[in-house]
Enzyme design. Sequence first.
Site, PDB file in Angstrom:
ATOM      1  N   LYS A  13     -54.534 114.894 -35.565  1.00  0.00           N
ATOM      2  CA  LYS A  13     -54.687 112.988 -35.720  1.00  0.00           C
ATOM      3  C   LYS A  13     -56.713 112.867 -35.354  1.00  0.00           C
ATOM      4  O   LYS A  13     -57.291 112.111 -35.450  1.00  0.00           O
ATOM      5  CB  LYS A  13     -54.083 112.720 -34.414  1.00  0.00           C
ATOM      6  CG  LYS A  13     -52.373 113.040 -35.141  1.00  0.00           C
ATOM      7  CD  LYS A  13     -52.400 111.379 -34.428  1.00  0.00           C
ATOM      8  CE  LYS A  13     -51.706 112.157 -32.720  1.00  0.00           C
ATOM      9  NZ  LYS A  13     -50.991 112.337 -33.467  1.00  0.00           N
ATOM     10  N   ARG A  88     -46.557 105.120 -30.547  1.00  0.00           N
ATOM     11  CA  ARG A  88     -45.496 106.559 -30.294  1.00  0.00           C
ATOM     12  C   ARG A  88     -43.837 106.183 -30.364  1.00  0.00           C
ATOM     13  O   ARG A  88     -43.276 106.950 -29.918  1.00  0.00           O
ATOM     14  CB  ARG A  88     -45.994 106.783 -29.159  1.00  0.00           C
ATOM     15  CG  ARG A  88     -46.807 108.107 -29.492  1.00  0.00           C
ATOM     16  CD  ARG A  88     -47.696 108.500 -28.637  1.00  0.00           C
ATOM     17  NE  ARG A  88     -48.445 110.433 -28.188  1.00  0.00           N
ATOM     18  CZ  ARG A  88     -49.368 110.369 -28.510  1.00  0.00           C
ATOM     19  NH1 ARG A  88     -50.369 109.848 -28.844  1.00  0.00           N
ATOM     20  NH2 ARG A  88     -49.434 111.996 -27.924  1.00  0.00           N
ATOM     21  N   ARG A 127     -56.438 124.600 -28.899  1.00  0.00           N
ATOM     22  CA  ARG A 127     -57.237 123.929 -28.902  1.00  0.00           C
ATOM     23  C   ARG A 127     -58.336 123.956 -27.827  1.00  0.00           C
ATOM     24  O   ARG A 127     -57.682 123.995 -26.393  1.00  0.00           O
ATOM     25  CB  ARG A 127     -56.370 122.561 -29.302  1.00  0.00           C
ATOM     26  CG  ARG A 127     -57.263 121.301 -28.853  1.00  0.00           C
ATOM     27  CD  ARG A 127     -56.615 119.820 -29.472  1.00  0.00           C
ATOM     28  NE  ARG A 127     -55.508 119.805 -28.460  1.00  0.00           N
ATOM     29  CZ  ARG A 127     -54.924 118.347 -28.848  1.00  0.00           C
ATOM     30  NH1 ARG A 127     -54.852 117.743 -30.457  1.00  0.00           N
ATOM     31  NH2 ARG A 127     -53.655 118.005 -28.059  1.00  0.00           N
ATOM     32  N   ARG A 159     -57.606 121.497 -22.372  1.00  0.00           N
ATOM     33  CA  ARG A 159     -57.013 120.103 -22.130  1.00  0.00           C
ATOM     34  C   ARG A 159     -55.390 120.658 -21.347  1.00  0.00           C
ATOM     35  O   ARG A 159     -54.400 121.675 -21.230  1.00  0.00           O
ATOM     36  CB  ARG A 159     -56.029 119.347 -22.907  1.00  0.00           C
ATOM     37  CG  ARG A 159     -57.208 118.507 -23.071  1.00  0.00           C
ATOM     38  CD  ARG A 159     -56.514 117.574 -23.550  1.00  0.00           C
ATOM     39  NE  ARG A 159     -55.389 116.460 -24.046  1.00  0.00           N
ATOM     40  CZ  ARG A 159     -54.300 116.100 -25.246  1.00  0.00           C
ATOM     41  NH1 ARG A 159     -55.191 115.695 -26.748  1.00  0.00           N
ATOM     42  NH2 ARG A 159     -53.428 115.688 -25.635  1.00  0.00           N
ATOM     43  N   ARG A 170     -43.809 117.879 -24.821  1.00  0.00           N
ATOM     44  CA  ARG A 170     -44.352 116.391 -26.490  1.00  0.00           C
ATOM     45  C   ARG A 170     -44.244 116.803 -27.163  1.00  0.00           C
ATOM     46  O   ARG A 170     -43.716 116.010 -28.127  1.00  0.00           O
ATOM     47  CB  ARG A 170     -46.161 116.852 -25.900  1.00  0.00           C
ATOM     48  CG  ARG A 170     -46.926 116.518 -25.012  1.00  0.00           C
ATOM     49  CD  ARG A 170     -48.413 117.312 -24.704  1.00  0.00           C
ATOM     50  NE  ARG A 170     -48.975 116.542 -26.038  1.00  0.00           N
ATOM     51  CZ  ARG A 170     -49.907 117.490 -26.039  1.00  0.00           C
ATOM     52  NH1 ARG A 170     -50.380 118.626 -25.952  1.00  0.00           N
ATOM     53  NH2 ARG A 170     -51.081 116.618 -27.222  1.00  0.00           N
TER      54      ARG A 170
HETATM   55  P1  AMP Z   1     -53.183 112.335 -26.936  1.00  0.00           P
HETATM   56  O1  AMP Z   1     -54.090 112.703 -26.515  1.00  0.00           O
HETATM   57  O2  AMP Z   1     -52.645 111.592 -28.591  1.00  0.00           O
HETATM   58  O3  AMP Z   1     -51.956 113.603 -27.584  1.00  0.00           O
HETATM   59  O4  AMP Z   1     -52.409 111.546 -26.019  1.00  0.00           O
HETATM   60  C1  AMP Z   1     -52.244 112.320 -24.922  1.00  0.00           C
HETATM   61  C2  AMP Z   1     -51.336 111.672 -23.648  1.00  0.00           C
HETATM   62  O5  AMP Z   1     -51.788 110.079 -23.227  1.00  0.00           O
HETATM   63  C3  AMP Z   1     -49.769 111.517 -24.288  1.00  0.00           C
HETATM   64  O6  AMP Z   1     -48.937 112.509 -24.178  1.00  0.00           O
HETATM   65  C4  AMP Z   1     -48.534 110.660 -23.428  1.00  0.00           C
HETATM   66  O7  AMP Z   1     -48.813 111.025 -22.128  1.00  0.00           O
HETATM   67  C5  AMP Z   1     -50.471 109.378 -23.288  1.00  0.00           C
HETATM   68  N1  AMP Z   1     -49.722 108.745 -24.484  1.00  0.00           N
HETATM   69  C6  AMP Z   1     -50.893 108.664 -25.322  1.00  0.00           C
HETATM   70  N2  AMP Z   1     -51.173 107.589 -26.888  1.00  0.00           N
HETATM   71  C7  AMP Z   1     -49.492 106.976 -26.306  1.00  0.00           C
HETATM   72  C8  AMP Z   1     -48.517 106.304 -26.844  1.00  0.00           C
HETATM   73  N3  AMP Z   1     -49.152 104.703 -27.767  1.00  0.00           N
HETATM   74  N4  AMP Z   1     -48.078 105.242 -26.006  1.00  0.00           N
HETATM   75  C9  AMP Z   1     -47.687 106.942 -24.487  1.00  0.00           C
HETATM   76  N5  AMP Z   1     -48.381 107.720 -24.211  1.00  0.00           N
HETATM   77  C10 AMP Z   1     -49.151 107.438 -25.090  1.00  0.00           C
END
Ligand code: AMP
Length: 217
Positions: A13, A88, A127, A159, A170
């Site tokens: 994404k 999400r 990654r 990360r 996740r």
């Molecule tokens: P990402 O970079 O999109 O993989 O997001 C990293 C982390 O941020 C996720 O594993 C969640 O802990 C938090 N996070 C990001 N977007 C959301 C969302 N829409 N709702 C809840 N937690 C989020």
Amino acid sequence: MKIILFGPPGVGKGTQAKLLVEEFHSVHISTGDLLREAVKNKTNLGLKAKTYMDAGNLVPDEVVIGLIEEVLRSDEARENFILDGFPRTIPQAAALDALFEKLGIQLDNVISLDVDNEEIINRLSRRRLCRGCGRIYTITKVEADLKTCTQCGGEIYQRDDDKPEPVRRRLEVYQQQTQPLIEYYRKTNRLVPIDGMDEIGYVHKLILDAIYKDRKK
Ligand code: AMP
């Protein structure tokens, strides 16, 4: 262009969002990036979000909904955005629809990227990110000890939540809380499924084809 990029962690994404932002000069709204920035700056939001993120859990709905509302209220973002990593959960999607209605926003597409689980785990373990420009790398064996970004010279890091234990969590969270959104958007004819298994440039082309085809309707 008003698009939601949807899919499991590691599906691409972020990478595809960056390409679409270049193409359409859109505002890239990544809740993950916004939260990581808040964690880095130790703001109240960051302090609240950190424990959830480290464990691979979702940050509470009201926190991320408030964040998105703030961003979408800006004139620039409202007209032309790529939402990456939001919504999400079903309550987040419902809150987003209510916000769109309140702000008079007409969503163009929900692009749903899909790859199989084995490939997700493989991609997440490889990654790496640049602390300087945010470039996303999927490193090969040869690049395993890549220390600096080939684009800006910034430091390369992994990360914490891309390590095996948070990744497992996740993926579970995705299946339980996020996957039901596929049906939510399918029911209202807004879902455009895209096969994300191919290489980056080809997947980008598939997304563009889908967007333009939809516009001609
Ligand atoms: P990402 O970079 O999109 O993989 O997001 C990293 C982390 O941020 C996720 O594993 C969640 O802990 C938090 N996070 C990001 N977007 C959301 C969302 N829409 N709702 C809840 N937690 C989020």
